[in-house]
Design an enzyme around this catalytic site. Structure first.
Site, PDB file in Angstrom:
ATOM      1  N   ASP A  80       0.723  -1.439  -0.042  1.00  0.00           N
ATOM      2  CA  ASP A  80       0.106  -0.010  -0.022  1.00  0.00           C
ATOM      3  C   ASP A  80       0.699   1.311  -0.027  1.00  0.00           C
ATOM      4  OD1 ASP A  80       1.026  -0.362   2.453  1.00  0.00           O
ATOM      5  OD2 ASP A  80      -0.966  -0.617   3.549  1.00  0.00           O
ATOM      6  N   ASN A 151      -7.303  -1.498  14.156  1.00  0.00           N
ATOM      7  CA  ASN A 151      -8.403  -1.992  13.805  1.00  0.00           C
ATOM      8  C   ASN A 151      -8.609  -2.970  13.069  1.00  0.00           C
ATOM      9  OD1 ASN A 151      -7.658  -1.211  11.442  1.00  0.00           O
ATOM     10  ND2 ASN A 151      -8.945   0.363  11.264  1.00  0.00           N
ATOM     11  N   HIS A 153      -7.004  -3.990  10.193  1.00  0.00           N
ATOM     12  CA  HIS A 153      -6.799  -3.864   8.897  1.00  0.00           C
ATOM     13  C   HIS A 153      -5.656  -4.614   8.343  1.00  0.00           C
ATOM     14  CE1 HIS A 153      -4.723   0.239   9.073  1.00  0.00           C
ATOM     15  NE2 HIS A 153      -3.875  -0.579   9.087  1.00  0.00           N
ATOM     16  N   GLU A 158      -9.762  -1.373   5.252  1.00  0.00           N
ATOM     17  CA  GLU A 158     -10.200  -0.885   6.242  1.00  0.00           C
ATOM     18  C   GLU A 158     -11.430  -1.810   6.568  1.00  0.00           C
ATOM     19  OE1 GLU A 158      -8.474   0.799   8.296  1.00  0.00           O
ATOM     20  OE2 GLU A 158      -8.209   2.995   7.801  1.00  0.00           O
TER      21      GLU A 158
HETATM   22  C1  GLP Z   1      -0.275   0.773   8.434  1.00  0.00           C
HETATM   23  C2  GLP Z   1      -0.152  -0.103   7.321  1.00  0.00           C
HETATM   24  C3  GLP Z   1      -0.211  -1.634   7.571  1.00  0.00           C
HETATM   25  C4  GLP Z   1       0.499  -1.943   8.717  1.00  0.00           C
HETATM   26  C5  GLP Z   1       0.047  -0.992   9.931  1.00  0.00           C
HETATM   27  C6  GLP Z   1       0.373  -1.399  11.296  1.00  0.00           C
HETATM   28  O1  GLP Z   1      -1.636   0.996   8.619  1.00  0.00           O
HETATM   29  N1  GLP Z   1      -0.931   0.271   6.219  1.00  0.00           N
HETATM   30  O2  GLP Z   1       0.170  -2.334   6.229  1.00  0.00           O
HETATM   31  O3  GLP Z   1       0.201  -3.132   9.074  1.00  0.00           O
HETATM   32  O4  GLP Z   1       0.041   0.459   9.745  1.00  0.00           O
HETATM   33  O5  GLP Z   1       1.656  -0.772  11.723  1.00  0.00           O
HETATM   34  P1  GLP Z   1       2.635  -0.747  12.642  1.00  0.00           P
HETATM   35  O6  GLP Z   1       3.585  -2.006  12.433  1.00  0.00           O
HETATM   36  O7  GLP Z   1       3.255   0.416  12.842  1.00  0.00           O
HETATM   37  O8  GLP Z   1       1.824  -1.034  13.928  1.00  0.00           O
END
Ligand code: GLP
Length: 257
Positions: A80, A151, A153, A158
């Site tokens: 993404d 959440n 995702h 989402e």
């Molecule tokens: C973002 C990304 C996700 C990732 C998430 C969790 O929202 N789009 O791909 O898994 O963050 O991030 P973190 O590893 O910083 O908790």
């Protein structure tokens, strides 16, 4: 719901801390790259951003520098990117990947694919279709690395009444913008309102999926994602239909399962 209980469980590995879990994930990636190389094949990796995979990338960089792990036969597709965002903006996932991995290894730049946050609005649909086509033409993703949002995702899919199957443009939830505000001066309103993301179907087509999660904050969504029910309000729960998925967790993230 006519189900009284369910006993399906996703395979889970629990490590004392993120560093140990990351080493395990990096070893699996390295072994796959080398096995593919021995077979004269390319290795197609699906990659994730966020704070969680950073130490896994650090370990891969170390393996490249100290153990001669080569990425010459590797093709990557990132999950993404924010939209809109400039590719070299401090907060872009494009920049994240270069800073944490690509700038330090011998991957062919032509083999790197990241959704383009600079694409003009009217070209988004074509860009998303093209992204899917490129994954297909590369032979599909051999191993998809995932993190998970608070959440539930995965990528930027989402929670909602429905989930997109393929690469798409998505409006980010306010909670996601809050969670990701750290690099935006802690101001959620400065986090781009939208993103481009692989869809759930894109992710589920990967031949193998490894999700890494750490910390107490992730415990509830990990519980819901592994509880034996599919819920579009917990996008990661869709992973339960995949035949080859593994979760790498620390004790805190695993504390409710
Ligand atoms: C973002 C990304 C996700 C990732 C998430 C969790 O929202 N789009 O791909 O898994 O963050 O991030 P973190 O590893 O910083 O908790």
């Amino acid at each position: 719901m006519n189900m009284v209980d369910s006993f399906e469980k996703l395979p889970v590995r629990i490590y004392p801390d993120l560093k140990e879990g990351s080493k395990f994930a990096a070893k699996e990636i390295a072994a796959l790259i080398q096995a593919k190389k021995a077979a004269g094949a390319t290795c197609v990796l699906g990659l994730a951003t966020g704070s969680t995979p950073r130490s896994m990338y650090a370990e891969l960089v170390r393996m490249h520098k100290e153990e001669g792990l080569s990425f010459k036969n590797v093709v990557t597709f990132n999950l993404d990117e924010y939209y809109p965002i400039e590719n070299d903006a401090l907060q872009s996932y494009n920049r994240f990947m270069h800073v944490h991995l690509f700038d330090h290894i011998d991957i062919d730049p032509a083999n790197i694919h990241i959704p383009n946050g600079e694409i003009p609005k009217e070209r988004i649909k074509a860009h998303c279709l093209e992204y899917e086509k490129m994954i297909e033409e590369a032979g599909g993703i051999d191993l998809q690395i995932l993190g998970i949002g608070n959440n539930g995702h995965i990528g930027f899919n989402e929670p909602g009444d429905d989930l997109p199957v393929r690469t798409h443009r998505v409006r980010l939830m306010e909670s996601t913008r809050r969670d990701n505000a750290m690099l935006f001066d802690n101001d959620p309103s400065r986090v781009p309102a939208e993103a481009l993301s692989m869809g759930i179907g894109t992710i589920l087509r990967a031949r193998r999926i490894v999700l890494v999660a750490t910390g107490e904050k992730k415990a509830e969504c990990i519980r819901q994602a592994t509880g034996g029910r599919l819920m579009t309000r917990v996008p990661a729960s869709m992973l339960q239909v995949h035949a080859d998925v593994e979760l790498i967790l620390d004790r805190e993230a695993a504390s409710l399962i």
